[in-house]
Design a protein around this motif. Structure first.
Motif, mmCIF file in Angstrom:
data_model
loop_
_atom_site.group_PDB
_atom_site.id
_atom_site.type_symbol
_atom_site.label_atom_id
_atom_site.label_comp_id
_atom_site.label_asym_id
_atom_site.label_seq_id
_atom_site.Cartn_x
_atom_site.Cartn_y
_atom_site.Cartn_z
ATOM 1 N N TRP A 110 -89.031 -47.083 57.097
ATOM 2 C CA TRP A 110 -89.991 -48.080 56.625
ATOM 3 C C TRP A 110 -90.887 -47.530 55.523
ATOM 4 O O TRP A 110 -91.117 -48.175 54.513
ATOM 5 C CB TRP A 110 -90.826 -48.577 57.810
ATOM 6 C CG TRP A 110 -91.812 -49.649 57.490
ATOM 7 C CD1 TRP A 110 -93.173 -49.564 57.630
ATOM 8 C CD2 TRP A 110 -91.562 -50.975 57.012
ATOM 9 N NE1 TRP A 110 -93.765 -50.741 57.268
ATOM 10 C CE2 TRP A 110 -92.793 -51.635 56.884
ATOM 11 C CE3 TRP A 110 -90.402 -51.667 56.668
ATOM 12 C CZ2 TRP A 110 -92.906 -52.942 56.429
ATOM 13 C CZ3 TRP A 110 -90.522 -52.983 56.221
ATOM 14 C CH2 TRP A 110 -91.752 -53.600 56.107
ATOM 15 N N ARG A 111 -91.400 -46.295 55.695
ATOM 16 C CA ARG A 111 -92.279 -45.733 54.660
ATOM 17 C C ARG A 111 -91.543 -45.573 53.326
ATOM 18 O O ARG A 111 -92.103 -45.844 52.272
ATOM 19 C CB ARG A 111 -92.836 -44.385 55.101
ATOM 20 C CG ARG A 111 -93.956 -44.505 56.093
ATOM 21 C CD ARG A 111 -94.686 -43.178 56.240
ATOM 22 N NE ARG A 111 -95.579 -43.201 57.360
ATOM 23 C CZ ARG A 111 -96.807 -43.702 57.336
ATOM 24 N NH1 ARG A 111 -97.280 -44.231 56.244
ATOM 25 N NH2 ARG A 111 -97.561 -43.674 58.414
ATOM 26 N N ALA A 112 -90.292 -45.130 53.386
ATOM 27 C CA ALA A 112 -89.515 -44.966 52.151
ATOM 28 C C ALA A 112 -89.302 -46.313 51.476
ATOM 29 O O ALA A 112 -89.372 -46.413 50.244
ATOM 30 C CB ALA A 112 -88.182 -44.298 52.448
ATOM 31 N N TYR A 113 -89.064 -47.346 52.257
ATOM 32 C CA TYR A 113 -88.910 -48.684 51.699
ATOM 33 C C TYR A 113 -90.211 -49.143 51.053
ATOM 34 O O TYR A 113 -90.207 -49.655 49.930
ATOM 35 C CB TYR A 113 -88.480 -49.679 52.784
ATOM 36 C CG TYR A 113 -88.563 -51.109 52.321
ATOM 37 C CD1 TYR A 113 -87.663 -51.613 51.385
ATOM 38 C CD2 TYR A 113 -89.557 -51.953 52.800
ATOM 39 C CE1 TYR A 113 -87.758 -52.925 50.944
ATOM 40 C CE2 TYR A 113 -89.648 -53.265 52.366
ATOM 41 C CZ TYR A 113 -88.752 -53.746 51.431
ATOM 42 O OH TYR A 113 -88.847 -55.033 50.988
ATOM 43 N N LEU A 114 -91.331 -48.977 51.745
ATOM 44 C CA LEU A 114 -92.619 -49.389 51.173
ATOM 45 C C LEU A 114 -92.913 -48.640 49.875
ATOM 46 O O LEU A 114 -93.375 -49.236 48.906
ATOM 47 C CB LEU A 114 -93.745 -49.141 52.177
ATOM 48 C CG LEU A 114 -93.750 -50.014 53.439
ATOM 49 C CD1 LEU A 114 -94.891 -49.596 54.350
ATOM 50 C CD2 LEU A 114 -93.824 -51.485 53.087
ATOM 51 N N LYS A 115 -92.634 -47.349 49.868
ATOM 52 C CA LYS A 115 -92.880 -46.547 48.668
ATOM 53 C C LYS A 115 -92.014 -47.027 47.506
ATOM 54 O O LYS A 115 -92.492 -47.206 46.397
ATOM 55 C CB LYS A 115 -92.608 -45.067 48.957
ATOM 56 C CG LYS A 115 -92.958 -44.160 47.816
ATOM 57 C CD LYS A 115 -92.787 -42.709 48.203
ATOM 58 C CE LYS A 115 -93.181 -41.817 47.029
ATOM 59 N NZ LYS A 115 -92.996 -40.402 47.351
ATOM 60 N N ALA A 116 -90.747 -47.275 47.775
ATOM 61 C CA ALA A 116 -89.825 -47.742 46.717
ATOM 62 C C ALA A 116 -90.194 -49.140 46.236
ATOM 63 O O ALA A 116 -89.938 -49.492 45.092
ATOM 64 C CB ALA A 116 -88.393 -47.728 47.235
ATOM 65 N N SER A 117 -90.819 -49.917 47.114
ATOM 66 C CA SER A 117 -91.195 -51.292 46.765
ATOM 67 C C SER A 117 -92.620 -51.383 46.260
ATOM 68 O O SER A 117 -93.133 -52.486 46.027
ATOM 69 C CB SER A 117 -91.060 -52.184 48.003
ATOM 70 O OG SER A 117 -89.767 -52.148 48.506
ATOM 71 N N ASP A 118 -93.296 -50.226 46.114
ATOM 72 C CA ASP A 118 -94.689 -50.185 45.693
ATOM 73 C C ASP A 118 -95.594 -51.019 46.597
ATOM 74 O O ASP A 118 -96.495 -51.694 46.144
ATOM 75 C CB ASP A 118 -94.852 -50.646 44.236
ATOM 76 C CG ASP A 118 -94.278 -49.654 43.263
ATOM 77 O OD1 ASP A 118 -93.706 -50.097 42.275
ATOM 78 O OD2 ASP A 118 -94.405 -48.438 43.506
ATOM 79 N N LYS A 119 -95.327 -50.963 47.897
ATOM 80 C CA LYS A 119 -96.149 -51.706 48.858
ATOM 81 C C LYS A 119 -97.065 -50.756 49.621
ATOM 82 O O LYS A 119 -97.620 -51.108 50.635
ATOM 83 C CB LYS A 119 -95.255 -52.474 49.830
ATOM 84 C CG LYS A 119 -94.429 -53.537 49.128
ATOM 85 C CD LYS A 119 -93.634 -54.330 50.108
ATOM 86 C CE LYS A 119 -92.650 -55.264 49.492
ATOM 87 N NZ LYS A 119 -93.014 -55.975 48.319
ATOM 88 N N SER A 120 -97.199 -49.551 49.169
ATOM 89 C CA SER A 120 -98.020 -48.469 49.720
ATOM 90 C C SER A 120 -97.523 -48.019 51.082
ATOM 91 O O SER A 120 -97.304 -48.808 51.968
ATOM 92 C CB SER A 120 -99.497 -48.827 49.773
ATOM 93 O OG SER A 120 -99.907 -49.282 51.018
ATOM 94 N N ALA A 121 -97.332 -46.747 51.187
ATOM 95 C CA ALA A 121 -96.861 -46.165 52.445
ATOM 96 C C ALA A 121 -97.782 -45.038 52.780
ATOM 97 O O ALA A 121 -97.626 -44.158 53.444
ATOM 98 C CB ALA A 121 -95.416 -45.700 52.294
#
Length: 118
Positions: free
Chosen positions: A107-118
């Motif tokens: 989930w954190r990697a997805y948020l980071k790649a999506s610029d949704k803050s992780a």
């Protein structure tokens, strides 16, 4: 996960962070409306997913489950080292029509790649 929206569910019952870990390569991951993840165990095509292990007081487990979004449940999760722990899983029906994010490995990697803050 630490610092994210649903983390309060754990902190309110006195849960303590133990460590970061990885699952055995038997899971797939979805983004549920870009609000939270849902992880499902699969027979084929699974990967290792990054997660956090928490020590949750037994009495707090019910409260945590009641506060989780609909479609999330408690089940056994197999870690990369073979240890089984209780964890939050998604019901397969919850993932229908949602964005699969397995390729990000967590989930954190997805948020980071999506610029949704992780």
């Amino acid at each position: 996960m630490r610092g994210l929206e649903l983390n309060q569910n754990l902190l309110q019952v006195g849960a303590e962070f133990v460590c970061e870990a990885t699952t055995a390569p038997v899971y797939r991951l979805w983004s549920i409306g870009d609000v939270h993840p849902a992880m499902v165990r699969v027979r084929q095509g699974g990967v290792a997913i990054a997660l956090e292990v928490w020590a949750v007081p037994a009495l707090g487990l019910i409260q945590v489950l009641q506060q989780e979004p609909p479609g999330l449940c408690i089940g056994k999760v197999t870690l990369a080292d073979g240890e089984e722990v209780l964890g939050v899983l998604g019901e397969p029906i919850l993932c229908e029509g949602q964005k699969e994010i397995t390729e990000y490995g967590g989930w954190r990697a997805y948020l980071k790649a999506s610029d949704k803050s992780a």
